[in-house]
Write an enzyme that holds these catalytic residues in place. Sequence first.
Site, mmCIF file in Angstrom:
data_model
loop_
_atom_site.group_PDB
_atom_site.id
_atom_site.type_symbol
_atom_site.label_atom_id
_atom_site.label_comp_id
_atom_site.label_asym_id
_atom_site.label_seq_id
_atom_site.Cartn_x
_atom_site.Cartn_y
_atom_site.Cartn_z
ATOM 1 N N ASP A 15 7.790 4.155 -2.781
ATOM 2 C CA ASP A 15 8.957 5.111 -2.208
ATOM 3 C C ASP A 15 10.202 4.832 -2.602
ATOM 4 O O ASP A 15 10.866 3.878 -2.726
ATOM 5 C CB ASP A 15 8.842 5.068 -0.827
ATOM 6 C CG ASP A 15 7.418 4.833 -0.069
ATOM 7 O OD1 ASP A 15 6.514 4.999 -0.895
ATOM 8 O OD2 ASP A 15 7.682 4.557 1.049
ATOM 9 N N TRP A 39 1.269 -3.319 -5.707
ATOM 10 C CA TRP A 39 1.938 -3.447 -4.642
ATOM 11 C C TRP A 39 1.774 -4.893 -4.210
ATOM 12 O O TRP A 39 0.755 -5.600 -4.161
ATOM 13 C CB TRP A 39 1.259 -2.498 -3.689
ATOM 14 C CG TRP A 39 1.967 -2.241 -2.477
ATOM 15 C CD1 TRP A 39 3.067 -1.273 -2.181
ATOM 16 C CD2 TRP A 39 2.175 -3.028 -1.236
ATOM 17 N NE1 TRP A 39 3.651 -1.828 -0.869
ATOM 18 C CE2 TRP A 39 2.964 -2.729 -0.326
ATOM 19 C CE3 TRP A 39 1.206 -3.979 -0.794
ATOM 20 C CZ2 TRP A 39 3.052 -3.239 0.993
ATOM 21 C CZ3 TRP A 39 1.620 -4.673 0.469
ATOM 22 C CH2 TRP A 39 2.401 -4.288 1.370
ATOM 23 N N GLU A 204 4.129 8.621 7.870
ATOM 24 C CA GLU A 204 4.978 7.759 7.214
ATOM 25 C C GLU A 204 6.192 8.525 6.785
ATOM 26 O O GLU A 204 6.157 9.820 6.431
ATOM 27 C CB GLU A 204 4.108 7.095 5.913
ATOM 28 C CG GLU A 204 3.115 6.243 6.252
ATOM 29 C CD GLU A 204 2.585 5.586 4.927
ATOM 30 O OE1 GLU A 204 2.657 4.307 5.076
ATOM 31 O OE2 GLU A 204 2.418 6.384 3.912
HETATM 32 C C1 FRU Z 1 4.621 4.869 1.901
HETATM 33 C C2 FRU Z 1 4.852 3.407 2.483
HETATM 34 C C3 FRU Z 1 5.707 3.430 3.816
HETATM 35 C C4 FRU Z 1 6.190 1.937 3.657
HETATM 36 C C5 FRU Z 1 6.124 1.381 2.374
HETATM 37 C C6 FRU Z 1 5.543 0.188 2.003
HETATM 38 O O1 FRU Z 1 4.419 4.904 0.581
HETATM 39 O O2 FRU Z 1 3.597 3.047 3.013
HETATM 40 O O3 FRU Z 1 5.522 3.897 4.961
HETATM 41 O O4 FRU Z 1 7.487 1.748 4.348
HETATM 42 O O5 FRU Z 1 5.203 2.590 1.541
HETATM 43 O O6 FRU Z 1 5.659 -0.147 0.718
#
Ligand code: FRU
Length: 436
Positions: A15, A39, A204
């Site tokens: 994000d 990730w 989110e």
């Molecule tokens: C959205 C999300 C957010 C979170 C972040 C973690 O893609 O899941 O809700 O803060 O990415 O990387």
Amino acid sequence: MDLLHLKAPGNWINDPNGFVYYRGEYHLFYQYFPYAPCWGTMHWGHAVSRDLVHWEHLGVALFPTRYEDQNGCFSGSAVEQDDRLHLFYTGVHYDTIDPQNTHRVVNNSFQAAQLTISSPDGRRFDNFGGKQVAVPRLEDPAWGDRTHTRDPKVWRGADAWYMVLGSKTPDNRGKLLFYRSRDLALWEPAGSAAAPQGLGWMWECPDYFELDGGQVLLCSPMGIAAPDGETGDHTICMQVRFDEAACRMELPETYQFFDYGLDLYAPQSTLDAQGRRVVIAWLRMPEPVEGRWCGMFCLPRVAELKNGRVRFRVHPNAERMYARRIASPGQAEAAGYKLCLELAEGQWAQIGGYRLALQNGCVTADRSRVFPAGAGRVKCAAPPVGSRARLEIYVEPNLIEVFINGGEYTLSSAVYGLTQELLLPPGQQAELYTLA
Ligand code: FRU
């Protein structure tokens, strides 16, 4: 330096975070895992730009240092007060640690708190001494979820600062939590809004703003039906009614998708130097490019409210870059090109293997020739627009963004291995532009 599209400077990004115009520069932070192209424990990476087009990478701004953010600095936002830059983000702390991989959460079991840190110049962040808890871990599930409450978006209201958080109800519907503060330090709960059934189990990255006399919410529900009916995580956009004094938000039953491709997610907006609402979103990519980097952002888009719908067009600073007419994709600069095209019902065009068509009044896309096999869906469609569609198509090596009828709808897709072949409907001349 990145041009037009900000990309992971190696390894992984997701994000956009902390998007703000501060002291004559745009700051764009992002969810960043600096150690591998996947990730993992989230950091905030940081880039700056004077024009939303040329991005300079500044490295890591935030990294885990405290109990509350031991397992990651999740998404959040930025505001300016008294000439300082204030960041708000979600700190996560895992309930158990996977002995094999400390970067992964076990059973989705963790606690979340909202943290803040400020900087005197937008460049220096005291990760060891400068973090404060703005909203501690939630204890009452009737108010908000201890785990799934995150992504603070802060803005200046008429008489105070406001924060919206994405959360969930105990019966698995999306929920927004609002907080108010006089000083950006002490935050009081001020209201909440639960989403109707059918719009995902958790919301989110909420982003609320006023736009052309209306009030708009962007958010990214997890587990919502995409336009083709398949369930996933997709960003939607809706016109809401928000009473700031009471922190009461009415959420309508109707919504639109932020983009009708399947890859843009978790957008964040800010005001640009001219007061336009500019939005940038993450392009989810199924695999790293050259094994090296994974994740990039779309072109900056300007949001406008017209006839009750939110439309998105390319920000003029980016648009202006595509100024040199060329005859074929082979003559384009590395950053890509723009193609203008009109499709009539039944016609199709193929751009480096990516096929666009107008079928039953809808612009459809098929990336099956330019997408890793088995890596996800390959077809998508925008809502009907009639028997002709005017397209502005921005092509770069890993992203094709289609603006339909000047931004009535957009449809963007991740692609891999585009060729330079261009197949157009009979009788149409290629109208192609690359960077001047
Ligand atoms: C959205 C999300 C957010 C979170 C972040 C973690 O893609 O899941 O809700 O803060 O990415 O990387």
